[in-house]
Motif scaffolding. Structure first.
Motif, mmCIF file in Angstrom:
data_model
loop_
_atom_site.group_PDB
_atom_site.id
_atom_site.type_symbol
_atom_site.label_atom_id
_atom_site.label_comp_id
_atom_site.label_asym_id
_atom_site.label_seq_id
_atom_site.Cartn_x
_atom_site.Cartn_y
_atom_site.Cartn_z
ATOM 1 N N GLU A 83 -14.944 -71.223 -28.579
ATOM 2 C CA GLU A 83 -16.095 -70.876 -29.461
ATOM 3 C C GLU A 83 -17.066 -71.992 -29.556
ATOM 4 N N ARG A 84 -16.749 -73.292 -29.902
ATOM 5 C CA ARG A 84 -17.462 -74.420 -30.050
ATOM 6 C C ARG A 84 -18.571 -74.314 -28.821
ATOM 7 N N LEU A 85 -17.830 -74.392 -27.527
ATOM 8 C CA LEU A 85 -18.607 -74.345 -26.360
ATOM 9 C C LEU A 85 -19.732 -73.225 -26.596
ATOM 10 N N MET A 86 -19.433 -72.185 -26.552
ATOM 11 C CA MET A 86 -20.385 -71.217 -26.955
ATOM 12 C C MET A 86 -21.692 -71.063 -27.994
ATOM 13 N N LYS A 87 -21.137 -72.001 -29.055
ATOM 14 C CA LYS A 87 -22.345 -72.414 -30.035
ATOM 15 C C LYS A 87 -22.928 -73.342 -29.436
ATOM 16 N N VAL A 88 -22.521 -74.274 -28.798
ATOM 17 C CA VAL A 88 -23.411 -75.493 -28.436
ATOM 18 C C VAL A 88 -24.466 -74.745 -27.189
ATOM 19 N N ALA A 89 -23.727 -73.665 -26.418
ATOM 20 C CA ALA A 89 -24.518 -73.066 -25.499
ATOM 21 C C ALA A 89 -25.764 -72.461 -26.113
ATOM 22 N N GLU A 90 -25.514 -71.630 -27.232
ATOM 23 C CA GLU A 90 -26.735 -70.933 -27.873
ATOM 24 C C GLU A 90 -27.674 -71.802 -28.518
ATOM 25 N N LEU A 91 -27.134 -73.265 -29.126
ATOM 26 C CA LEU A 91 -28.175 -74.064 -29.501
ATOM 27 C C LEU A 91 -28.924 -74.620 -28.520
ATOM 28 N N LEU A 92 -28.348 -74.900 -27.424
ATOM 29 C CA LEU A 92 -29.199 -75.274 -26.075
ATOM 30 C C LEU A 92 -30.369 -74.207 -25.917
ATOM 31 N N GLU A 93 -29.905 -73.099 -25.746
ATOM 32 C CA GLU A 93 -30.798 -71.958 -25.262
ATOM 33 C C GLU A 93 -31.912 -71.940 -26.251
ATOM 34 N N ARG A 94 -31.577 -71.973 -27.506
ATOM 35 C CA ARG A 94 -32.857 -72.124 -28.549
ATOM 36 C C ARG A 94 -33.736 -73.156 -28.453
ATOM 37 N N GLY A 95 -32.972 -74.406 -28.016
ATOM 38 C CA GLY A 95 -33.859 -75.538 -27.958
ATOM 39 C C GLY A 95 -34.612 -75.503 -26.905
ATOM 40 N N VAL A 96 -34.232 -74.890 -25.783
ATOM 41 C CA VAL A 96 -35.063 -74.819 -24.725
ATOM 42 C C VAL A 96 -36.266 -73.765 -24.819
ATOM 43 N N GLU A 97 -36.020 -72.623 -25.498
ATOM 44 C CA GLU A 97 -37.061 -71.713 -25.842
ATOM 45 C C GLU A 97 -38.143 -72.661 -26.611
ATOM 46 N N GLU A 98 -37.756 -73.591 -27.535
ATOM 47 C CA GLU A 98 -38.764 -74.216 -28.422
ATOM 48 C C GLU A 98 -39.447 -75.292 -27.558
ATOM 49 N N ILE A 99 -39.159 -75.694 -26.596
ATOM 50 C CA ILE A 99 -39.707 -76.994 -25.988
ATOM 51 C C ILE A 99 -40.878 -76.330 -25.466
ATOM 52 N N VAL A 100 -41.836 -77.278 -25.246
ATOM 53 C CA VAL A 100 -43.126 -77.029 -24.505
ATOM 54 C C VAL A 100 -43.059 -77.346 -23.401
ATOM 55 N N MET A 101 -43.019 -76.514 -22.212
ATOM 56 C CA MET A 101 -42.643 -77.007 -20.755
ATOM 57 C C MET A 101 -43.290 -75.643 -19.942
ATOM 58 N N ASN A 102 -43.180 -76.257 -18.826
ATOM 59 C CA ASN A 102 -43.688 -75.196 -17.686
ATOM 60 C C ASN A 102 -42.652 -74.162 -17.696
ATOM 61 N N ASP A 103 -42.891 -72.777 -17.206
ATOM 62 C CA ASP A 103 -42.089 -71.908 -16.953
ATOM 63 C C ASP A 103 -40.971 -72.150 -16.039
ATOM 64 N N SER A 104 -41.140 -72.959 -14.837
ATOM 65 C CA SER A 104 -40.212 -73.383 -13.736
ATOM 66 C C SER A 104 -39.280 -74.327 -14.449
ATOM 67 N N ASP A 105 -39.657 -75.196 -15.084
ATOM 68 C CA ASP A 105 -38.538 -75.829 -15.693
ATOM 69 C C ASP A 105 -37.829 -75.392 -16.880
ATOM 70 N N ARG A 106 -38.405 -74.470 -17.585
ATOM 71 C CA ARG A 106 -37.521 -73.831 -18.710
ATOM 72 C C ARG A 106 -36.571 -72.726 -17.924
ATOM 73 N N SER A 107 -36.837 -72.289 -17.013
ATOM 74 C CA SER A 107 -36.030 -71.325 -16.069
ATOM 75 C C SER A 107 -34.841 -72.102 -15.501
ATOM 76 N N LYS A 108 -35.058 -73.300 -14.913
ATOM 77 C CA LYS A 108 -34.000 -74.112 -14.046
ATOM 78 C C LYS A 108 -33.028 -74.582 -15.465
ATOM 79 N N LEU A 109 -33.688 -74.771 -16.599
ATOM 80 C CA LEU A 109 -32.682 -75.431 -17.763
ATOM 81 C C LEU A 109 -31.668 -73.868 -18.207
ATOM 82 N N MET A 110 -32.571 -72.993 -18.293
ATOM 83 C CA MET A 110 -31.675 -71.675 -18.750
ATOM 84 C C MET A 110 -30.789 -71.235 -17.589
ATOM 85 N N ALA A 111 -30.975 -71.420 -16.287
ATOM 86 C CA ALA A 111 -30.043 -71.221 -15.377
ATOM 87 C C ALA A 111 -28.809 -72.015 -15.522
#
Length: 136
Positions: A83-111
């Motif tokens: 459950e802790r790991l899944m919460k961290v993953a969710e926080l990472l996803e939200r953070g990645v969505e908020e960061i201004v970057m190109n679509d390719s880099d965002r896709s790599k991080l989300m993957a």
């Protein structure tokens, strides 16, 4: 939804999650009874009929199996860590969505985040090489 119904749903969800982690540590009878009761939605009477035992015996078996699952979690904390790991993953996803970057880099991080989640799911199932696909 009433408090009693909400509590019952929360309990069912918790038992199902614990069952996912610790199923292999239960006896065959405990696994079967919990599967009938929680996964297949059999009544105590239906399970009793299947095993040729009383409804009280079924109830006692369910409570003992639930107690065993809770005991394993108290010692190993696999569900808590998951459950802790899944919460961290969710926080990472939200953070990645908020960061201004190109679509390719965002896709790599989300993957990479998805591979992390997939690895956690595979590790829960006990796969020996559950972390191998992280190298991809």
């Amino acid at each position: 939804m009433g408090t009693e119904q909400s509590d019952a749903l929360a309990r069912t969800t918790r038992v199902n999650l614990l069952f996912d982690f610790y199923e292999s540590l239960l006896t065959e009878k405990q696994r079967t009874i919990l599967t009938f009761y929680y996964h297949d939605d059999f009544s105590l009477g239906e399970i009793a009929s299947e095993f040729g035992i009383s409804r009280q015996a079924v109830y006692d078996n369910i409570k003992r199996a639930e107690g065993a699952l809770e005991s394993y979690e108290d010692k190993l904390l696999l569900l808590e860590k998951h459950e802790r790991l899944m919460k961290v993953a969710e926080l990472l996803e939200r953070g990645v969505e908020e960061i201004v970057m190109n679509d390719s880099d965002r896709s790599k991080l989300m993957a990479a985040i998805e591979r992390l989640k997939a690895a956690e799911g595979t590790a829960r199932e006990g796969g020996e090489d559950s972390w191998q696909h992280l190298k991809a």
